[in-house]
Design a protein around this motif. Sequence first.
Motif, mmCIF file in Angstrom:
data_model
loop_
_atom_site.group_PDB
_atom_site.id
_atom_site.type_symbol
_atom_site.label_atom_id
_atom_site.label_comp_id
_atom_site.label_asym_id
_atom_site.label_seq_id
_atom_site.Cartn_x
_atom_site.Cartn_y
_atom_site.Cartn_z
ATOM 1 N N ARG A 159 -1.233 1.701 4.229
ATOM 2 C CA ARG A 159 -0.944 2.501 2.964
ATOM 3 C C ARG A 159 0.520 3.071 2.953
ATOM 4 O O ARG A 159 1.062 3.657 2.185
ATOM 5 C CB ARG A 159 -2.106 3.382 2.433
ATOM 6 N N ARG A 195 2.781 0.306 2.288
ATOM 7 C CA ARG A 195 2.732 0.214 0.754
ATOM 8 C C ARG A 195 3.666 0.962 0.159
ATOM 9 O O ARG A 195 4.243 0.675 -1.017
ATOM 10 C CB ARG A 195 1.296 0.055 0.430
ATOM 11 N N PRO A 232 -1.845 -4.502 8.409
ATOM 12 C CA PRO A 232 -3.054 -4.888 7.602
ATOM 13 C C PRO A 232 -4.350 -4.525 8.022
ATOM 14 O O PRO A 232 -4.565 -4.172 9.173
ATOM 15 C CB PRO A 232 -2.692 -6.400 7.736
ATOM 16 N N ASP A 268 -8.971 0.054 -5.373
ATOM 17 C CA ASP A 268 -8.169 -0.938 -4.691
ATOM 18 C C ASP A 268 -8.449 -0.854 -3.279
ATOM 19 O O ASP A 268 -8.709 0.354 -2.674
ATOM 20 C CB ASP A 268 -6.661 -0.696 -4.930
ATOM 21 N N THR A 272 -7.702 -1.460 0.872
ATOM 22 C CA THR A 272 -6.578 -1.426 1.726
ATOM 23 C C THR A 272 -5.825 -2.851 1.829
ATOM 24 O O THR A 272 -6.525 -3.948 1.527
ATOM 25 C CB THR A 272 -6.925 -1.095 2.957
ATOM 26 N N PRO A 273 -4.595 -2.877 1.795
ATOM 27 C CA PRO A 273 -3.855 -4.060 1.817
ATOM 28 C C PRO A 273 -4.187 -5.032 3.035
ATOM 29 O O PRO A 273 -4.187 -4.581 4.038
ATOM 30 C CB PRO A 273 -2.445 -3.581 2.041
ATOM 31 N N ARG A 274 -4.562 -6.184 2.613
ATOM 32 C CA ARG A 274 -4.935 -7.327 3.532
ATOM 33 C C ARG A 274 -3.824 -7.769 4.235
ATOM 34 O O ARG A 274 -2.653 -7.732 3.859
ATOM 35 C CB ARG A 274 -5.601 -8.558 2.779
ATOM 36 N N ASP A 321 -2.224 -10.673 4.084
ATOM 37 C CA ASP A 321 -1.336 -11.506 3.213
ATOM 38 C C ASP A 321 -0.894 -10.802 1.911
ATOM 39 O O ASP A 321 0.136 -11.422 1.418
ATOM 40 C CB ASP A 321 -2.332 -12.798 2.282
ATOM 41 N N ASP A 322 -0.829 -9.563 2.072
ATOM 42 C CA ASP A 322 -0.209 -8.588 1.014
ATOM 43 C C ASP A 322 1.311 -8.554 1.172
ATOM 44 O O ASP A 322 1.576 -8.586 2.233
ATOM 45 C CB ASP A 322 -0.748 -7.115 1.137
ATOM 46 N N VAL A 361 3.369 -6.505 0.911
ATOM 47 C CA VAL A 361 4.103 -5.480 1.313
ATOM 48 C C VAL A 361 4.288 -5.414 2.855
ATOM 49 O O VAL A 361 5.108 -4.803 3.228
ATOM 50 C CB VAL A 361 3.065 -3.997 1.268
ATOM 51 N N ASP A 410 5.779 -8.384 4.195
ATOM 52 C CA ASP A 410 6.760 -9.215 4.361
ATOM 53 C C ASP A 410 7.903 -8.799 5.060
ATOM 54 O O ASP A 410 8.710 -9.497 5.779
ATOM 55 C CB ASP A 410 7.253 -9.751 2.824
#
Length: 450
Positions: free
Chosen positions: A191, A194, A224, A260, A262-264, A266-267, A269, A271
């Motif tokens: 996060r 993110r 991630p 939501d 937590t970002p996986r 492939d998120d 964010v 990149d």
Amino acid sequence: MTLVRNAADLGGSEARETALACLDAGIDAANPERAVADAVTLDGQSLKIADDSYDLREFDDVFVLGGGKAGVGVARALENRLGDRLTEGVVVVPDPAELSRVEVAVGDHPVPSERGVEGTRRLLDLAEAADDRTLVLAVVTGGGSALLAAPAEGVSLEDLKETTDALLDSGAEIHEMNAVRKHLSAIKGGRLARAAAPATVVGLVLSDVVGDDLSVIASGPTAPDETTYADALDVLERYDIDAPEAVRTRLERGAAAELDETPRPDDPVFDRVRNVVLAGNFTSLDAARNEAEARGYDACILSSRVRGESREAAKTHVAVAEEANFTGNPVSPPAVVLSGGETTVTVRGDGTGGPNQEFALSAAIEFATAWRASREVVLGSVDTDGRDGGTDVAGAVVDAGTVDDVAAARDALADNDAFTYLDARDAIVETGPTGTNVNDLRVLVVGDGE
């Protein structure tokens, strides 16, 4: 430099001096300023971090954000390297310090505190101010899980503290604890990445977890996360943790897809996110091995991934010493067997101690009851941050003479009171806060006979 403050009291034999020297070498090798100096260089406008280069002309601002027990050392080294190219920053750490451009906010470990929450909120505010022309150097070091405290919506600090206390006493392993903490936080589990998007983020990591899993170190603020709300609930059930109602409600809502995740991996964010491990447990073990070999010992690293109950893992280490003594395997005496990782303690009594002290006391009991060789045997076991469990000592150094009353030693172990027993026998290792944290370091020395 001698990092063990009471080394003069703990020495007295070649095997003991070797154990202490290996502990010193291992802790010193994980110094965060040295790790940054080795990995980060600046050539004109080109900032090189490990194998990647960043053209500072592409960025309007450079922020330093993060924390953990090694946070000040990393931030200081970055200030020294970048100078006025560094805009500002915030690190949340356990002890106060003065830096030129980076704010040092003090938090608490192992249980989060209000001052840690305040510092983390300022950190997140700065992260959210970043844009695509900002370079964020994210400081991710051991201890960050508690120090970087930002309760998620609907969860109070008291809820976090109660849950953390219960997890610490349960015997849960670090990845299980973090599965819960990530889903109760506004910064953990990717996060922070993110919040900083679309900035370029480089995580500068000092690892304190087995296997250097980026998603576990400091609960993975820039990594991630593949754990879920359902996983967190499963941890509470597995260890019979009576969590506060707000905690259970949040996790149940998340498991029902009302919140939501937590970002996986492939998120998007991630990149523009890269994480670099600057030092870890093996860094310390390798340095300790070099020190042992320089002293004429046959040395081996048994594992950097030892985990499980401390008192049980210690018995395996004593068995390795016995094997070395009687068969010359895996090393031939005089020998040093090294290990790292993170063992745990299931708290059943009301004494004082920590995982390394329990490891040492359990080993000392084995030395007193099972060791039959004429060779001297010494075990040193410390937490590289200088604070073992909830105590202000690093660990202990023991030998076959440490335990003279087996029944009393076993009673102390049963009451989780290793500190009291070992302190009375002048076996405690004192370093003070070391400014780093790459997990536990254990040195087992088998001497060359009488």
